[in-house]
Design an enzyme around this catalytic site. Structure first.
Site, PDB file in Angstrom:
ATOM      1  N   MET A 101      66.417  70.233  46.747  1.00  0.00           N
ATOM      2  CA  MET A 101      66.093  71.296  45.952  1.00  0.00           C
ATOM      3  C   MET A 101      65.809  72.447  46.979  1.00  0.00           C
ATOM      4  SD  MET A 101      63.435  69.488  43.066  1.00  0.00           S
ATOM      5  CE  MET A 101      62.553  68.612  44.367  1.00  0.00           C
ATOM      6  N   THR A 102      66.515  73.713  46.588  1.00  0.00           N
ATOM      7  CA  THR A 102      66.466  74.686  47.465  1.00  0.00           C
ATOM      8  C   THR A 102      65.213  75.409  47.003  1.00  0.00           C
ATOM      9  OG1 THR A 102      68.824  75.307  47.499  1.00  0.00           O
ATOM     10  CG2 THR A 102      67.580  76.877  47.897  1.00  0.00           C
ATOM     11  N   HIS A 120      76.176  67.344  51.165  1.00  0.00           N
ATOM     12  CA  HIS A 120      76.259  68.077  49.738  1.00  0.00           C
ATOM     13  C   HIS A 120      77.445  68.223  49.394  1.00  0.00           C
ATOM     14  CE1 HIS A 120      74.966  69.887  46.397  1.00  0.00           C
ATOM     15  NE2 HIS A 120      74.013  70.835  46.812  1.00  0.00           N
ATOM     16  N   ASN A 149      78.020  70.436  43.146  1.00  0.00           N
ATOM     17  CA  ASN A 149      77.345  71.738  42.767  1.00  0.00           C
ATOM     18  C   ASN A 149      78.373  72.976  43.276  1.00  0.00           C
ATOM     19  OD1 ASN A 149      75.582  70.153  41.707  1.00  0.00           O
ATOM     20  ND2 ASN A 149      73.861  70.700  42.929  1.00  0.00           N
ATOM     21  N   TYR A 206      79.674  73.519  46.052  1.00  0.00           N
ATOM     22  CA  TYR A 206      79.689  74.141  47.501  1.00  0.00           C
ATOM     23  C   TYR A 206      80.975  73.563  48.252  1.00  0.00           C
ATOM     24  CZ  TYR A 206      75.206  75.575  46.263  1.00  0.00           C
ATOM     25  OH  TYR A 206      74.024  76.198  45.435  1.00  0.00           O
ATOM     26  N   TYR A 266      62.016  80.207  43.912  1.00  0.00           N
ATOM     27  CA  TYR A 266      62.552  80.767  45.015  1.00  0.00           C
ATOM     28  C   TYR A 266      61.832  82.005  45.472  1.00  0.00           C
ATOM     29  CZ  TYR A 266      66.467  78.306  42.603  1.00  0.00           C
ATOM     30  OH  TYR A 266      67.214  77.285  42.181  1.00  0.00           O
TER      31      TYR A 266
END
Length: 359
Positions: free
Chosen positions: A24-25, A172, A175, A177, A340
């Site tokens: 999770m960013t 990754h 999503n 990317y 964030y």
């Protein structure tokens, strides 16, 4: 029936349970993409997970998607991660770094360079920059001769990750990317050996996985995929064929695991379960909605053949999530405003469950 709390052998790792902390960013890195003491505390607090997969870590400057994210492409970044892995291991945990090349999902205001992608097709929507959201720019289409160096960047970052003490890495490939962009039928309009038919569209993902296996070994290499997801405007044509072909190549490489997001219909995901002979992690809840994965979701997918279950949002607000799941304790809600925003609030400030002491 398989229990969420059964032990599991993942390569050389003995996992005490089947709960995975999903990547999770959190955009808490220091300037220069350095990991911080707060990040060490954050991950160490959650070390009871069977496996932790970190936030996305860029393998190069051009691969950085969001401001405030950490990297693994300089000596300083590598050194900054060692206290993080040491803290997780000191608390009895196991941790993989997620290697994330953003591709077209980036902005010159963030990196100082033009984003790259398989084709000159911008992502759909606004991307994060140091001065706020801005429309996604048109990326520079990679020349055929350049593509292999970006595939190798995953392996280079993986080598640094292991040097920093990580137990392995997750590519990754989900999503929207860079790996996902190459798999896509609308972000990838190439006419060379990396575009067009399925065998070409999976080529970049296979080369990235192969470079990583060569760098750190198959037992330390996983990959995350999001079949049929439309995040950042990416679309996949021929989803069952595309992902079955990719899984066949990943099986040949004997990577440690495939991490699937539940972004396709359940029958499609079940077909991929049958096609994949190795360890399967499933995130039962799509990443873009508000729902948190529940114990019932986890049990459902264990019953359908998943080996490990990924939990995302629930781990943010519940550092002791494994204990809460095991004892049917309430799962605390998460404050999305702190995802964030930076700082320790909403990052290190969620408590473990407070038991009432009998009088």
């Amino acid at each position: 029936m398989t229990s969420l709390f059964d032990r599991y052998r993942l390569g050389d790792l003995a996992l005490p349970n089947r709960v995975v902390m999903a990547p999770m960013t959190r955009v808490r890195a220091a300037a220069g993409g350095l990991a911080t003491p707060s990040m060490a505390t954050y991950y160490a607090q959650r070390a009871t997970a069977g496996l932790i997969v970190t936030e996305g870590v860029q393998p190069s400057l051009v691969g950085q998607s969001n401001p405030g994210t950490p990297g693994l492409h300089t000596d300083e970044q590598t050194a900054s991660w060692r206290p993080v892995t040491e803290a997780v291991h000191a608390n009895g945990g196991r941790v993989f770094a997620q290697i994330m090349h953003g591709g077209r999902v980036s902005h010159p205001d963030t990196t100082g360079v033009q984003p790259v992608g398989p084709s000159a097709v911008p992502a759909v929507g606004e991307v994060f920059t140091p001065t706020g959201p801005k429309p996604a720019p048109v990326p520079r289409a990679l020349d055929t001769a350049e593509v292999p160096e970006h595939a190798r960047s995953y392996g280079d970052a993986a080598r640094r990750a292991v040097d920093a003490g990580f137990d392995g890495v997750e590519l990754h490939g989900a999503n929207g990317y860079l790996i996902s962009q190459f798999l896509s039928s609308n972000a990838n309009l190439r006419t060379d050996g990396y575009g067009g038919p399925v065998r070409n569209r999976i080529r970049f993902a296979v080369e990235a996985a192969s470079a990583t296996v060569d760098a750190v070994g198959a037992a330390r290499t996983g990959i995350r995929l999001s079949p049929a997801a439309t995040i950042w405007g990416v679309q996949d044509a021929d989803v069952p064929e595309l992902y079955a072909a990719l899984l066949a190549e990943l099986a040949r490489l004997e990577v440690a695991y495939v991490h699937l997001e539940a972004t396709a219909d359940e029958d499609v995901l079940l077909g991929l379960r049958r096609a994949w002979p190795g360890t399967l992690i499933v995130n039962p809840v799509p990443p873009t909605g508000p729902k948190q994965t529940s114990r019932a979701d986890a049990d459902h997918w264990l019953g359908l053949g998943a080996d490990l279950i990924g939990f995302g949002r629930a781990f943010i607000a519940n550092p002791d999530l494994v204990e809460r799941l095991r004892n049917a304790l309430p799962i605390a809600p998460v404050d999305e405003a702190t995802f964030y925003q930076g700082g320790d609030a909403g990052y290190l400030t969620y408590p473990t469950y407070q038991y009432e002491v009998p009088r």
